[in-house]
Design an enzyme around this catalytic site. Structure first.
Site, mmCIF file in Angstrom:
data_model
loop_
_atom_site.group_PDB
_atom_site.id
_atom_site.type_symbol
_atom_site.label_atom_id
_atom_site.label_comp_id
_atom_site.label_asym_id
_atom_site.label_seq_id
_atom_site.Cartn_x
_atom_site.Cartn_y
_atom_site.Cartn_z
ATOM 1 N N LYS A 193 61.611 -26.720 39.387
ATOM 2 C CA LYS A 193 61.039 -25.394 39.664
ATOM 3 C C LYS A 193 61.650 -24.804 40.944
ATOM 4 O O LYS A 193 62.054 -23.645 40.976
ATOM 5 C CB LYS A 193 59.503 -25.463 39.806
ATOM 6 N N ARG B 17 47.785 -24.338 38.874
ATOM 7 C CA ARG B 17 47.833 -25.761 38.548
ATOM 8 C C ARG B 17 46.587 -26.239 37.829
ATOM 9 O O ARG B 17 46.488 -27.421 37.505
ATOM 10 C CB ARG B 17 47.968 -26.572 39.843
HETATM 11 P P1 AP5 Z 1 62.895 -29.655 42.363
HETATM 12 O O1 AP5 Z 1 63.618 -28.402 42.042
HETATM 13 O O2 AP5 Z 1 62.543 -29.926 43.768
HETATM 14 O O3 AP5 Z 1 61.616 -29.806 41.404
HETATM 15 P P2 AP5 Z 1 60.190 -29.127 41.475
HETATM 16 O O4 AP5 Z 1 59.793 -28.828 40.062
HETATM 17 O O5 AP5 Z 1 60.170 -28.001 42.451
HETATM 18 O O6 AP5 Z 1 59.345 -30.375 41.966
HETATM 19 P P3 AP5 Z 1 58.214 -30.453 43.084
HETATM 20 O O7 AP5 Z 1 58.091 -31.896 43.439
HETATM 21 O O8 AP5 Z 1 58.468 -29.488 44.193
HETATM 22 O O9 AP5 Z 1 56.982 -30.019 42.262
HETATM 23 P P4 AP5 Z 1 55.526 -30.265 42.584
HETATM 24 O O10 AP5 Z 1 54.916 -29.307 41.646
HETATM 25 O O11 AP5 Z 1 55.050 -31.650 42.468
HETATM 26 O O12 AP5 Z 1 55.412 -30.021 44.172
HETATM 27 P P5 AP5 Z 1 54.845 -28.839 45.029
HETATM 28 O O13 AP5 Z 1 55.656 -28.747 46.242
HETATM 29 O O14 AP5 Z 1 54.654 -27.629 44.195
HETATM 30 O O15 AP5 Z 1 63.786 -30.856 41.798
HETATM 31 C C1 AP5 Z 1 63.409 -32.205 42.050
HETATM 32 C C2 AP5 Z 1 64.673 -33.055 42.343
HETATM 33 O O16 AP5 Z 1 65.496 -33.101 41.179
HETATM 34 C C3 AP5 Z 1 65.576 -32.493 43.465
HETATM 35 O O17 AP5 Z 1 66.115 -33.574 44.155
HETATM 36 C C4 AP5 Z 1 66.672 -31.737 42.721
HETATM 37 O O18 AP5 Z 1 67.877 -31.730 43.443
HETATM 38 C C5 AP5 Z 1 66.792 -32.557 41.434
HETATM 39 N N1 AP5 Z 1 67.128 -31.740 40.263
HETATM 40 C C6 AP5 Z 1 66.677 -30.487 39.968
HETATM 41 N N2 AP5 Z 1 67.184 -30.079 38.786
HETATM 42 C C7 AP5 Z 1 67.936 -31.120 38.324
HETATM 43 C C8 AP5 Z 1 68.717 -31.326 37.132
HETATM 44 N N3 AP5 Z 1 68.810 -30.370 36.188
HETATM 45 N N4 AP5 Z 1 69.336 -32.516 36.982
HETATM 46 C C9 AP5 Z 1 69.248 -33.477 37.939
HETATM 47 N N5 AP5 Z 1 68.547 -33.337 39.090
HETATM 48 C C10 AP5 Z 1 67.905 -32.175 39.268
HETATM 49 O O19 AP5 Z 1 53.379 -29.383 45.397
HETATM 50 C C11 AP5 Z 1 53.190 -30.449 46.276
HETATM 51 C C12 AP5 Z 1 51.706 -30.685 46.512
HETATM 52 O O20 AP5 Z 1 51.104 -29.521 47.077
HETATM 53 C C13 AP5 Z 1 50.874 -30.970 45.269
HETATM 54 O O21 AP5 Z 1 50.924 -32.326 44.899
HETATM 55 C C14 AP5 Z 1 49.474 -30.529 45.756
HETATM 56 O O22 AP5 Z 1 48.907 -31.490 46.589
HETATM 57 C C15 AP5 Z 1 49.788 -29.316 46.577
HETATM 58 N N6 AP5 Z 1 49.754 -28.064 45.805
HETATM 59 C C16 AP5 Z 1 50.818 -27.234 45.554
HETATM 60 N N7 AP5 Z 1 50.439 -26.188 44.805
HETATM 61 C C17 AP5 Z 1 49.114 -26.343 44.559
HETATM 62 C C18 AP5 Z 1 48.169 -25.624 43.799
HETATM 63 N N8 AP5 Z 1 48.510 -24.498 43.148
HETATM 64 N N9 AP5 Z 1 46.894 -26.087 43.755
HETATM 65 C C19 AP5 Z 1 46.544 -27.203 44.409
HETATM 66 N N10 AP5 Z 1 47.400 -27.953 45.128
HETATM 67 C C20 AP5 Z 1 48.672 -27.536 45.201
HETATM 68 MG MG MG Z 2 59.165 -27.618 44.294
#
Ligand code: AP5
Ligand code: MG
Length: 215
Positions: free
Chosen positions: A16, A92
């Site tokens: 994402k 979420r």
């Molecule tokens: P990346 O692009 O970073 O993936 P992502 O989908 O953004 O993953 P996140 O871990 O950021 O998602 P998340 O939803 O768990 O975390 P968030 O920060 O929102 O890619 C991942 C890796 O893969 C990278 O190393 C990249 O280089 C690699 N990659 C990408 N594409 C690739 C490909 N095609 N092939 C190979 N490699 C690839 O949330 C974190 C925390 O915040 C949550 O756990 C929660 O506690 C809190 N939070 C956030 N939003 C909310 C909400 N709305 N409500 C409640 N709590 C929330």
């Molecule tokens: Mg992310």
């Protein structure tokens, strides 16, 4: 015409953040991401909400969802100020999806789909710039110099919630709370599913055509 309003859904590690950066560049829109906003406010005192933990960071490090009151407010304020956006990491759960429907209309809703074992590899190998937030991967997306950001020269670090144990919990929380949100948009006939497997550039080509076809 006003700028597009896009929603990018998908499990932790689906890409994402990586693909949002492409959407921002392609459409000149803002990246609104609750994950990054919360990481910048990990120590904020939320004890007045009378919830399990006193800071967003405590929820995040456990892989749990931060309370809706906190994230809804972040999203409301960010969307008010944005002329076109890609929303990443929100909604979420179904309550957040309802809240979102009350505050804005969306032009395109996309779900990036990636198998679970691939998600674990992506997350445990992710490195993030401590200065500008650019994503890298130890295997799939290496910087020119190990440990140093290509964009700004900042130090690359591992996110606190990218340990295998927390990743597994985040995936469980996704299945329980966020998979129903994706089903909800699908039932409304609004969802476009994009295959998130393959190199980031290949995924981008599929995503770009899917979004363009619907604008
Ligand atoms: P990346 O692009 O970073 O993936 P992502 O989908 O953004 O993953 P996140 O871990 O950021 O998602 P998340 O939803 O768990 O975390 P968030 O920060 O929102 O890619 C991942 C890796 O893969 C990278 O190393 C990249 O280089 C690699 N990659 C990408 N594409 C690739 C490909 N095609 N092939 C190979 N490699 C690839 O949330 C974190 C925390 O915040 C949550 O756990 C929660 O506690 C809190 N939070 C956030 N939003 C909310 C909400 N709305 N409500 C409640 N709590 C929330
Ligand atoms: Mg992310």
């Amino acid at each position: 015409m006003s700028q597009p309003k896009l929603l990018l859904l998908g499990p932790p590690g689906a890409g994402k953040g990586t693909q949002s950066a492409n959407l921002v560049e392609r459409f000149g829109i803002e990246h609104v991401t609750t994950g990054d906003a919360l990481r910048s406010n990990k120590g904020m005192d939320i004890s007045h909400l009378d919830t399990e933990y006193d800071t967003p960071g405590a929820y995040m490090d456990a892989g749990e969802l931060v309370p809706d009151e906190v994230v809804n407010e972040i999203v409301r304020t960010a969307l008010e100020d944005a002329d076109g956006f890609v929303l990443d990491g929100y909604p979420r759960n179904l309550d957040q999806a309802e809240y979102l429907a009350d505050i804005t209309d969306l032009d395109v809703v996309v779900s990036l789909s990636v198998p679970t074992d691939e998600l674990v590899r992506r997350l445990t190998g992710r490195r993030v710039c401590s200065e500008c937030g650019t994503n890298y991967h130890v295997e799939f997306d290496q910087p020119e110099t190990e440990g140093v950001c290509d964009e700004c020269g900042g130090e690359l670090v591992q996110r606190d919630d990218d340990t295998e144990e927390t990743v597994r919990e985040r995936l469980r929380v996704f299945e329980e709370n966020t998979a129903p949100v994706i089903e909800f948009y699908d039932e409304e006939g609004e969802l476009v599913t994009v295959d998130g497997e393959g190199a980031p550039g290949e995924v981008w080509k599929r995503l770009e055509s899917a979004v363009e076809a619907r604008l």
